[in-house]
Design a protein around this motif. Structure first.
Motif, mmCIF file in Angstrom:
data_model
loop_
_atom_site.group_PDB
_atom_site.id
_atom_site.type_symbol
_atom_site.label_atom_id
_atom_site.label_comp_id
_atom_site.label_asym_id
_atom_site.label_seq_id
_atom_site.Cartn_x
_atom_site.Cartn_y
_atom_site.Cartn_z
ATOM 1 N N MET A 211 5.765 34.933 2.549
ATOM 2 C CA MET A 211 6.673 34.058 1.780
ATOM 3 C C MET A 211 5.892 33.284 0.739
ATOM 4 N N SER A 212 6.490 33.050 -0.416
ATOM 5 C CA SER A 212 5.822 32.309 -1.470
ATOM 6 C C SER A 212 5.862 30.820 -1.170
ATOM 7 N N GLU A 213 5.037 30.081 -1.919
ATOM 8 C CA GLU A 213 5.002 28.626 -1.771
ATOM 9 C C GLU A 213 6.377 28.014 -1.996
ATOM 10 N N ASN A 214 7.083 28.437 -3.036
ATOM 11 C CA ASN A 214 8.403 27.882 -3.334
ATOM 12 C C ASN A 214 9.406 28.214 -2.236
ATOM 13 N N ALA A 215 9.303 29.422 -1.663
ATOM 14 C CA ALA A 215 10.225 29.811 -0.598
ATOM 15 C C ALA A 215 10.053 28.914 0.618
ATOM 16 N N TRP A 216 8.815 28.593 0.955
ATOM 17 C CA TRP A 216 8.584 27.694 2.099
ATOM 18 C C TRP A 216 9.128 26.297 1.813
ATOM 19 N N ARG A 217 8.990 25.847 0.594
ATOM 20 C CA ARG A 217 9.514 24.519 0.261
ATOM 21 C C ARG A 217 11.044 24.497 0.366
ATOM 22 N N ILE A 218 11.680 25.574 -0.101
ATOM 23 C CA ILE A 218 13.137 25.673 0.047
ATOM 24 C C ILE A 218 13.512 25.674 1.528
ATOM 25 N N PHE A 219 12.719 26.380 2.337
ATOM 26 C CA PHE A 219 12.971 26.421 3.781
ATOM 27 C C PHE A 219 12.930 25.021 4.382
ATOM 28 N N TRP A 220 11.903 24.235 4.035
ATOM 29 C CA TRP A 220 11.759 22.902 4.621
ATOM 30 C C TRP A 220 12.863 21.959 4.140
ATOM 31 N N VAL A 221 13.174 22.011 2.868
ATOM 32 C CA VAL A 221 14.242 21.142 2.349
ATOM 33 C C VAL A 221 15.580 21.523 2.975
ATOM 34 N N GLY A 222 15.832 22.834 3.074
ATOM 35 C CA GLY A 222 17.070 23.295 3.690
ATOM 36 C C GLY A 222 17.172 22.887 5.149
ATOM 37 N N THR A 223 16.050 22.950 5.862
ATOM 38 C CA THR A 223 16.029 22.554 7.278
ATOM 39 C C THR A 223 16.301 21.061 7.418
ATOM 40 N N LEU A 224 15.697 20.257 6.556
ATOM 41 C CA LEU A 224 15.885 18.806 6.626
ATOM 42 C C LEU A 224 17.334 18.429 6.353
ATOM 43 N N ILE A 225 17.921 19.000 5.306
ATOM 44 C CA ILE A 225 19.325 18.699 4.997
ATOM 45 C C ILE A 225 20.227 19.191 6.120
ATOM 46 N N GLY A 226 19.932 20.375 6.649
ATOM 47 C CA GLY A 226 20.704 20.900 7.767
ATOM 48 C C GLY A 226 20.626 20.009 8.995
ATOM 49 N N HIS A 227 19.468 19.407 9.216
ATOM 50 C CA HIS A 227 19.286 18.470 10.331
ATOM 51 C C HIS A 227 20.245 17.291 10.203
ATOM 52 N N PHE A 228 20.297 16.695 9.028
ATOM 53 C CA PHE A 228 21.206 15.561 8.822
ATOM 54 C C PHE A 228 22.671 16.020 8.878
ATOM 55 N N GLY A 229 22.954 17.221 8.378
ATOM 56 C CA GLY A 229 24.313 17.736 8.445
ATOM 57 C C GLY A 229 24.781 17.962 9.869
ATOM 58 N N LEU A 230 23.893 18.503 10.708
ATOM 59 C CA LEU A 230 24.228 18.707 12.121
ATOM 60 C C LEU A 230 24.543 17.387 12.805
ATOM 61 N N MET A 231 23.722 16.391 12.542
ATOM 62 C CA MET A 231 23.914 15.097 13.197
ATOM 63 C C MET A 231 25.185 14.408 12.709
ATOM 64 N N LEU A 232 25.480 14.542 11.411
ATOM 65 C CA LEU A 232 26.715 13.968 10.875
ATOM 66 C C LEU A 232 27.931 14.636 11.503
ATOM 67 N N SER A 233 27.886 15.956 11.605
ATOM 68 C CA SER A 233 28.987 16.687 12.220
ATOM 69 C C SER A 233 29.165 16.298 13.681
ATOM 70 N N ALA A 234 28.062 16.158 14.397
ATOM 71 C CA ALA A 234 28.136 15.772 15.811
ATOM 72 C C ALA A 234 28.686 14.358 15.956
ATOM 73 N N TYR A 235 28.268 13.446 15.062
ATOM 74 C CA TYR A 235 28.769 12.072 15.124
ATOM 75 C C TYR A 235 30.273 12.040 14.929
ATOM 76 N N ASN A 236 30.776 12.757 13.933
ATOM 77 C CA ASN A 236 32.221 12.770 13.678
ATOM 78 C C ASN A 236 32.985 13.268 14.893
ATOM 79 N N ARG A 237 32.483 14.326 15.503
ATOM 80 C CA ARG A 237 33.236 14.959 16.574
ATOM 81 C C ARG A 237 33.094 14.253 17.919
ATOM 82 N N ILE A 238 31.989 13.584 18.167
ATOM 83 C CA ILE A 238 31.851 12.854 19.438
ATOM 84 C C ILE A 238 32.889 11.752 19.532
#
Length: 395
Positions: free
Chosen positions: A1-28
């Motif tokens: 994987m290229s340097e830019n691809a890894w950076r996209i992976f990390w940014v996507g993972t971080l945003i997904g982390h907050f999205g998961l928690m927001l979704s869980a908060y709404n539904r709990i």
């Protein structure tokens, strides 16, 4: 994987982390779990949301740095993720899956696209209630401070006359007027004159019927305010109410019901009531689920019109199953805060912010969700409290 691809992976993972928690908060908050238990769960979730990214950087900083600046060093995702424990690998995968599984539905149901919405003409009047009442509305230091925060619209009441199209509305109910209040949240932080002003304006609308869709009171001492606030409400076809999740904070909810009964309001909680609205045979239904029992009614009846007052919009699909024509709900506070274009994020519902506020149609049910009058958090960021004055129209 290229340097830019890894950076996209990390940014996507971080945003997904907050999205998961927001979704869980709404539904709990869509469960009927005891308030104390939910608060504990939410605190743990908040800590996890905030603490996980810096912990990963601290514990696996070397691997994170190597992957961020990987260039040609790392040649595959498998090799890169192998530097982390299996549980983290699995969680990273969930964070990335959140994009298609949660992100696409979230995007599709944004208010700007109008999916499932119905077009309803609105006449809106904004009233800065502190300027029209003599009492000081902010009673506590906390309320005084939070009400002065930038963009907080806590005391800016939006009085909205809504021409609401209702599919299969009987001709005799065309032009029928309903004053809809919700989420009064009497905590002692806000002077009762705020809610009393909303009730007064609702009565001046000369509605045929008035409805409160739950969360009337949060703290025991405020029970003494109920008759004074709601006792002067008038509507020829009656004033009806149900309770919500915050009403369970009172030691005995029957104390609230007794006070509302003395104020002249009809307890519709968890039952169906056969009545006539403008000579139209109508079944009035109250649904306080999941905090109280659901009503038991026939799915099919011979009534011309079925009218449901529910605390949560989550009961929409129950309403559809029971052939409800019109449903009123609150609970979500309009999302409490709303972003430009994106709309609400926080919304305590099984469906996230899909039905946070507004006018919707899912056959055969027309749904109106109000933003409500108040809340325990005393924050209304780009989300004014709302008094809904509905004029029903044949669709």
């Amino acid at each position: 994987m290229s340097e830019n691809a890894w950076r996209i992976f990390w940014v996507g993972t971080l945003i997904g982390h907050f999205g998961l928690m927001l979704s869980a908060y709404n539904r709990i908050n869509g469960f009927g779990i005891a308030r104390r238990t939910i608060k504990r769960i939410v605190k743990v979730m908040f800590l996890f949301t905030i603490a996980l990214p810096p912990w990963v950087l601290w514990r696996y900083g070397g691997a994170c740095q190597e992957l961020w600046f990987s260039g040609t060093t790392m040649t595959s995702l498998t090799e890169g993720l192998a530097k982390f424990p299996v549980l983290l690998q699995v969680y990273f995968s969930f964070c990335l899956l959140a994009w298609p599984l949660l992100g696409i539905p979230w995007l599709v149901y944004r208010p700007i696209f109008g999916l499932e919405w119905i077009k309803a003409d609105r006449e809106v009047e904004i009233v800065k209630v502190q300027e029209v009442v003599t009492s000081k509305l902010a009673l506590t230091r906390r309320c005084q401070l939070e009400s002065k925060l930038p963009l907080n619209q806590l005391f800016e009441l939006s009085i909205e006359i809504v021409e609401l199209p209702v599919v299969n509305l009987p001709a005799g109910l065309d032009g029928y007027k309903v004053a809809h209040l919700s989420d009064i949240h009497l905590t002692g932080d806000i002077h009762p004159d705020f809610a009393r002003y909303a009730v007064t304006r609702a009565s001046q609308f000369a509605p045929d019927l008035m409805a409160i869709s739950g969360d009337i009171i949060d703290k025991q001492p405020c029970i003494d305010w109920l008759v004074d606030i709601f006792g002067d409400a008038k509507a020829p076809d009656g004033c009806f109410y149900v309770l919500g999740n915050h009403d369970t904070r009172i030691v005995d909810s029957w104390q609230t019901r007794d006070a509302m009964d003395r104020a002249g309001w009809t307890d519709l909680g968890s039952r169906g009531l056969r009545t006539r609205l403008r000579d139209v045979d109508t079944l009035m239904i109250g649904n306080e689920h999941p905090w109280f029992e659901r009503p038991t009614i026939d799915q099919d009846g011979d009534e011309e019109f079925r009218f449901l007052i529910s605390h949560s919009p989550d009961q929409l699909f129950w309403a559809r199953k029971h052939n409800v024509n019109l449903m009123l709900a609150g609970h979500t506070h309009g999302g409490q805060g709303r972003l430009p274009l994106a709309g609400p994020l926080l919304s305590p519902s099984w469906y996230g912010s899909r039905f946070a506020s507004g006018d919707f149609y899912k056959a055969p049910t027309t749904l109106h969700v109000t933003r409500g009058l108040a809340g325990t958090h005393l924050l209304r960021i780009n989300c004014r409290p709302e008094l809904s004055l509905l004029v029903l129209r044949q669709a």
